[in-house]
Write a protein that holds these residues in place. Structure first.
Motif, short mmCIF file in Angstrom:
data_model
loop_
_atom_site.label_atom_id
_atom_site.label_comp_id
_atom_site.label_asym_id
_atom_site.label_seq_id
_atom_site.Cartn_x
_atom_site.Cartn_y
_atom_site.Cartn_z
N GLY A 286 0.86 -1.33 0.03
CA GLY A 286 0.05 0.04 0.13
C GLY A 286 0.97 1.14 -0.12
O GLY A 286 2.04 1.31 -0.44
N ASP A 287 0.32 2.33 0.29
CA ASP A 287 0.96 3.67 0.59
C ASP A 287 1.74 3.91 1.80
O ASP A 287 1.17 4.14 3.00
CB ASP A 287 0.01 4.71 0.19
CG ASP A 287 0.68 6.20 0.33
OD1 ASP A 287 1.96 6.13 0.27
OD2 ASP A 287 0.22 7.26 0.35
N LEU A 288 3.21 3.74 1.60
CA LEU A 288 3.81 3.54 2.67
C LEU A 288 4.06 5.25 3.30
O LEU A 288 4.69 5.41 4.39
CB LEU A 288 5.18 3.05 2.63
CG LEU A 288 5.54 1.47 2.44
CD1 LEU A 288 6.74 1.28 2.04
CD2 LEU A 288 4.95 0.85 3.79
N PHE A 289 3.73 6.16 2.51
CA PHE A 289 3.88 7.68 2.84
C PHE A 289 2.34 8.27 3.37
O PHE A 289 2.18 9.21 3.44
CB PHE A 289 4.34 8.31 1.60
CG PHE A 289 5.38 9.27 2.04
CD1 PHE A 289 6.43 9.03 2.45
CD2 PHE A 289 4.97 10.71 1.45
CE1 PHE A 289 7.28 10.20 2.86
CE2 PHE A 289 5.88 11.65 1.75
CZ PHE A 289 7.08 11.25 2.59
N ALA A 290 1.47 7.06 3.50
CA ALA A 290 0.12 7.69 3.77
C ALA A 290 0.34 8.21 5.27
O ALA A 290 0.88 7.83 6.27
CB ALA A 290 -0.93 6.68 3.80
N ARG A 291 -0.64 9.31 5.53
CA ARG A 291 -0.51 9.93 6.85
C ARG A 291 -1.29 8.96 7.78
O ARG A 291 -2.17 8.29 7.39
CB ARG A 291 -1.28 11.29 6.87
CG ARG A 291 -0.41 12.25 5.99
CD ARG A 291 -1.09 13.56 5.95
NE ARG A 291 -0.38 14.68 5.61
CZ ARG A 291 -0.66 15.92 5.34
NH1 ARG A 291 -2.04 16.40 5.27
NH2 ARG A 291 0.28 16.92 5.23
#
Length: 292
Positions: A286-291
């Motif tokens: 998934g998005d490892l940079f998601a807040r």
């Protein structure tokens, strides 16, 4: 004559061209593959572009040809691409304001990929629904290694900076620049002017680790050290977006990382990721940079 291919993307009609043009000659990576990458990475990329005025770096003849930055969305930009008019004090072209594009949907990503806009750069602030600039919502520290230092040394400094930010109540998120260095981001609460804050932390680390860290821009001060570039927080500046391609020899990507990957980095190659790598990472993680 350039072959043109009409396509429909989420109800929008686009014309793609020169799909077989090689944009990364060293590995034969074509414009079709660039468009494919940006189309497939869109679900994790779009949240990091939404609301942020766009600056692109275009490479119409590939990464070995001429390139140019484009901030102003020209008149021929499709009317369905969101644009916001913003002041640009000190413009080199003596313009008082610029119509910036804002990428908020898949058709717009495909449109820019077809223009060979390999690199997507955005500021640390967004605009509201009316196109007015909001206060910065992120702060960034750009870690730039001076040879012979590499991203391995950047990883060491990133770990130090993570602890400093943690003590300040900020949670850092790391990503590669996709080039030589690394960047740390944190959600920003506007406790003070972000460039001044970032500069203060960079100077603190420089004072504590003078053989490893430098906080001044002078190239002469950088050999063997990591420059913590705090100036990227100037509202007029942009930083390469998470998941953006870079115009290197290979189609490397500015890739969000886990802290475990930063901690275990022993060789520069450990933190080099290309478009296919990043598509696989996004599918698996998934998005490892998601807040949070």
């Amino acid at each position: 004559m350039a072959k043109k291919v009409p396509v429909k993307v989420d109800g929008r009609e686009l014309t793609l061209s020169n799909l077989d043009k090689v944009l990364y000659p060293d590995c034969g990576f074509t414009k079709a593959e660039v468009i494919d990458y940006y189309s497939r990475i869109a679900p994790v990329l779009l949240p990091h572009l939404a609301g942020r005025p766009l600056t692109v770096k275009r490479y119409p003849d590939g990464v070995t040809g001429q390139s140019f930055f484009e901030k102003n969305a020209p008149d021929h930009t499709p009317d369905w691409v969101r644009r916001v008019n913003l002041p640009v004090p000190g413009s080199t072209k003596n313009r008082e304001s610029i119509d910036f594009a804002v990428i908020e949907d898949l058709p717009t990503i495909v449109y820019y990929a077809n223009l060979a806009a390999l690199e997507l750069h955005v500021p640390q602030w967004r605009v509201d629904d009316d196109g007015n600039a909001l206060p910065p919502d992120m702060i960034v520290f750009d870690l730039d290694p001076g040879a012979p230092a590499t991203i391995v040394q950047c990883a060491e400094i990133a770990l130090m900076l993570r602890e400093v930010l943690k003590a300040e109540g900020l949670t850092a998120r790391p990503k590669t620049s996709g080039s030589k260095g690394m960047q740390l981001y944190a959600d920003w609460d506007c406790r003070e002017e972000p460039s001044a804050y970032a500069k203060r932390l960079a100077q603190l680390l420089e004072k504590e680790h003078p053989k490893q860290v430098v906080s001044v821009m002078a190239k002469a001060a950088r050999p063997g050290k990591v420059f913590i570039d705090w100036s990227q927080n100037n509202p007029a500046k942009t930083t390469v977006a998470p998941y953006s391609l870079r115009a290197r020899e290979r189609p490397t990507v500015s890739t969000p990382l886990t802290w475990k990957e930063v901690e275990s980095c022993e060789r520069p190659e450990d933190l080099v990721f290309t478009a296919p790598d990043v598509l696989a990472r996004a599918e698996n993680r998934g998005d490892l940079f998601a807040r949070a």
